[in-house]
Write a protein that holds these residues in place. Structure first.
Motif, short mmCIF file in Angstrom:
data_model
loop_
_atom_site.label_atom_id
_atom_site.label_comp_id
_atom_site.label_asym_id
_atom_site.label_seq_id
_atom_site.Cartn_x
_atom_site.Cartn_y
_atom_site.Cartn_z
N ARG A 145 2.50 7.29 23.19
CA ARG A 145 3.30 6.06 23.35
C ARG A 145 2.78 5.29 24.56
O ARG A 145 2.70 5.83 25.66
CB ARG A 145 4.78 6.34 23.51
N TYR B 104 12.96 13.15 33.54
CA TYR B 104 12.75 12.71 32.15
C TYR B 104 13.72 13.38 31.18
O TYR B 104 14.40 12.70 30.40
CB TYR B 104 11.29 12.93 31.74
N ARG C 147 20.05 9.40 27.01
CA ARG C 147 19.61 8.35 26.08
C ARG C 147 19.68 8.81 24.62
O ARG C 147 20.01 8.01 23.74
CB ARG C 147 18.17 7.97 26.46
N ARG D 121 15.13 2.94 27.46
CA ARG D 121 14.59 3.68 28.61
C ARG D 121 14.84 2.87 29.88
O ARG D 121 14.63 1.64 29.87
CB ARG D 121 13.09 3.92 28.45
N GLN E 60 16.67 11.72 28.92
CA GLN E 60 16.71 11.84 27.45
C GLN E 60 18.00 12.48 26.96
O GLN E 60 18.49 12.15 25.88
CB GLN E 60 15.47 12.60 26.98
N ARG F 24 9.72 13.97 38.98
CA ARG F 24 9.64 13.63 37.55
C ARG F 24 9.96 14.83 36.67
O ARG F 24 10.39 14.66 35.54
CB ARG F 24 8.25 13.08 37.23
#
Ligand code: HEM
Length: 486
Positions: A90, A336, A343, A50, A340, A332
Motif C-alpha cells: 500500500r 499501529y 479503526r 487512518r 487498527q 511504532r
C-alpha cells in the motif's frame, strides 16, 4: 435471467425502486424491511480513516529472491535464490485526508506485507530514507502541526514551521522533501525505504543491523510545484489512476531490493548513531547488497475490503528479522496495531488481506466483535493436553545488549552526529539547478510564516547545515516577504 436481488438475510426483494407507503400519497411504513435496512446500512459505510496516511493505493504481487542473503538472515522467505513470496503493497500520502489529492509535496508511504510461510512480515516504510523527528513522543505534536489548524480549519505555514523551528533534527528531511524528489510523479516512479534500522539474524545466531532500499525499476520521476498544481487540478486521483491502469494494462511495476548491513559490533563506535532515524548510513561505509525483486501484478478486487481495511504493523516480524533500539521504531511497534484495533476492530487480523496466506494463524486469541470461527471447537487455553498449538523453542531474533538506568534521555550523539551535518551534505551534493529549486520551494512556504522569530529560528538551522544554503534562503525569503508588503 439475472440473479434475484435479496435483503441482507437473503430474502427476495420485490421492489427496489419504490418504498412501501400507507396508500399512494401516504407516509412510509416501518414494515418496509428493505428500505430500513438499506438506509441503515448506508449510514454505516464509513469507518475511521487512518489518522495519518489516510489516502492510499494498493496492489498485490510477489517478491523474488535474486541474490544469496542467507549468511545474514535466516528469514525463510529470503532463504534461497528464486524463491517467491506473495506481497501486498500500500502506497500513501501522509498528511491529507482520505479524499485528498495525490500530487502533493509530502512523503509517500511504502508499506509491504510479505505473506511468508512463517507468518506475515510487514515492512512499513516511506519513500524517504530519513524522518523529521527521532523520538515517538513528538509524533502527535508533529502531525498536529502539519494538519489543519483547530481554529482556521486549514494547514497553517505558522504551525508547520513553528514545529520545525523547535525540531532542528528535521532539517535533513526538510531538505529532502523540498528538493526535486519531494513530489513523485506517480507511486511507480519513486523508491521505497525501510528508513529505520532493523535486525537480521542468521542461522548461527549472528546479528546484523540492516537498512532496506527498494529502488524503482521505472526510474525516479518527480513533478515540480507548477506541474503538480496542474496535475492536481486536472485529476486529484492521479497516483491511484496511474497505478491501477498500469497494472490493468499488464505493465507491472517493479523495484529492486537492496540492504545495507552493519555487523552489530560496529554500531557502538560508528560515527553516526545507527539508530537515529534522522540520519542515513553513507553508502561508502555500508554498500548496497542486492536481495531481490518486488513486482506488482494484480489490482485488488475491492478497494474498501482490501486497501482501506489493510493493516500493516511494524511489529509483524518473522524469525530472522527483528527490531532495533531505534526509539521511533519502538514507538511504532505499539502504535499501529493499537490504531487498527480502533479503526478496524480486534479481529482485523482475520480479514483476507491481513490474514496469513502461506501459513495459518494458530493462536488462543478468541472471540470479540466480528469474530469468525477461529479455533472452532478446539481448546482455548494453553498449555493443554489436547495437542493444541504450543510455543517454539527457537529464538526469533538475537538478544540486544542494554545497560544503564531508566530515564528520559536525548537520542545519544556519536562523534559525527549533530542535527545539521547530513542536511548540509545533501545540499552540497545537489547541482546548481537543484539547489535553486530547493531554495525556491522552501522560501515559497517559509515566507508565508507571519512571525519573524519562527522564520529566524528556521533560517538558523539551514545556516548551520551550510552557510551558503542559509544565506541564499534568507535572501529568498526576505525578497518574497518584501514583495508581499507591496
Ligand atoms: C513514532 C512515529 C510514528 C507513529 C506513532 C506512527 C503512527 C502511525 C499510525 C497510527 C498509522 C495508521 C495505521 C493504521 O491505522 O493502519 C500510520 C500509518 C503509516 N505510517 Fe506511521 N507513524 C510513525 C512514523 C512513521 C515512519 C517513520 C514511517 C516510515 C518510515 C511511517 C510510515 C507509515 C506508513 C507507510 C503508514 C501507512 C500504512 C498503510 O498503508 O496502511 N510512519 N503511522
Amino acid at each position: 435471467m439475472s440473479k434475484i436481488l435479496t435483503t441482507e438475510s437473503g430474502a427476495p426483494v420485490a421492489d427496489n425502486q419504490n418504498s412501501a407507503s400507507a396508500g399512494e400519497y401516504g407516509p412510509l411504513l416501518i414494515q418496509d424491511q428493505h428500505l430500513l435496512e438499506k438506509l441503515a446500512r448506508f449510514n454505516r459505510e464509513r469507518i475511521p480513516e487512518r489518522v495519518v496516511h489516510a489516502r492510499g493505493s494498493g496492489a498485490y504481487g510477489y517478491f523474488e529472491v535474486t541474490d544469496e542473503v542467507s549468511p545474514y538472515t535466516r528469514a525463510a522467505f529470503l532463504s534461497e535464490v528464486g524463491k517467491r513470496t506473495e506481497v501486498f503493497l500500500r502506497f500513501s500520502t501522509v498528511a491529507g485526508n482520505l479524499g485528498a489529492g495525490d500530487a502533493v509535496r509530502d512523503p509517500r508511504g511504502f508499506a509491504v506485507k510479505f505473506y511468508t510461510e512463517d507468518g506475515n512480515y510487514d515492512l512499513v516504510g516511506n519513500n524517504t530514507p530519513v524522518f523529521f523527528i527521532k523520538d515517538p513522543v513528538k509524533f502527535p505534536d508533529f502531525i498536529h502541526s502539519q494538519k489543519r489548524d483547530p481554529y482556521t480549519g486549514v494547514q497553517e505555514a505558522d504551525n508547520v514551521w513553528d514545529f520545525w523551528a523547535h525540531s532542528p533534527a528535521s532539517t535533513h528531511q526538510i531538505t529532502w522533501l523540498f528538493g526535486d524528489r519531494g513530489i513523485p510523479a506517480s507511486y511507480r516512479h519513486m523508491n521505497g525505504y525501510g528508513s529505520h534500522t532493523y535486525q537480521w539474524v542468521n542461522a548461527e545466531g549472528e546479528a546484523y543491523w540492516v537498512k532496506y532500499h527498494f529502488k524503482t525499476n521505472q526510474g525516479v520521476r518527480s513533478l515540480d510545484g507548477e506541474q503538480a498544481a496542474e496535475v492536481l487540478g486536472a485529476d486529484a486521483d492521479s497516483h491511484q489512476r496511474d497505478l491501477h491502469q498500469a497494472i490493468e494494462r499488464g505493465v507491472f511495476p517493479s523495484w529492486t531490493l537492496y540492504v545495507q548491513l552493519m555487523p552489530v559490533a560496529e554500531a557502538a563506535d560508528y560515527r553516526f548513531n545507527p539508530f537515529d532515524l534522522t540520519k542515513v548510513w553513507p553508502h561508502a561505509d555500508h554498500p548496497l547488497v542486492k536481495v531481490g525483486r518486488l513486482v506488482l501484478n494484480r489490482n485488488p478486487e475491492n478497494v474498501f475490503a482490501e486497501v482501506e481495511q489493510a493493516a500493516f504493523s511494524p511489529n509483524n516480524f518473522v524469525p530472522g528479522i527483528g527490531p532495533s533500539p531505534d526509539k521511533m521504531l519502538q514507538g511504532r511497534l505499539f502504535a499501529y496495531a493499537d490504531a487498527q484495533r480502533y479503526r478496524l476492530g480486534v479481529n482485523h487480523t482475520q480479514l483476507p488481506v491481513n490474514a496469513p496466506r502461506a501459513t495459518e494463524a494458530r493462536t488462543y486469541g478468541r472471540d470479540g466483535l466480528g469474530a469468525l470461527n477461529r479455533g472452532g471447537r478446539e481448546k482455548n487455553y494453553e498449555p493443554n493436553s489436547f495437542d493444541g498449538p504450543a510455543q517454539t523453542d527457537s529464538p526469533l531474533a538475537a538478544p540486544v545488549r542494554v545497560e544503564g538506568h531508566t530515564g528520559t534521555f536525548a537520542t545519544p550523539a556519536h562523534s559525527k552526529d549533530d542535527d545539521f551535518f547530513q542536511a548540509g551534505e545533501l545540499y552540497r551534493l545537489m547541482s546548481e539547478g537543484e539547489k535553486g529549486r530547493l531554495i525556491g520551494n522552501i522560501a515559497g512556504f517559509l515566507s508565508q510564516v507571519s512571525r519573524d522569530d519562527i522564520v529566524e529560528r528556521n533560517l538558523a538551522h539551514f545556516r548551520a547545515a551550510d552557510a551558503e544554503y542559509g544565506a541564499r534562503l534568507e535572501a529568498a525569503v526576505a525578497k518574497l516577504r518584501a514583495g508581499d508588503e507591496d
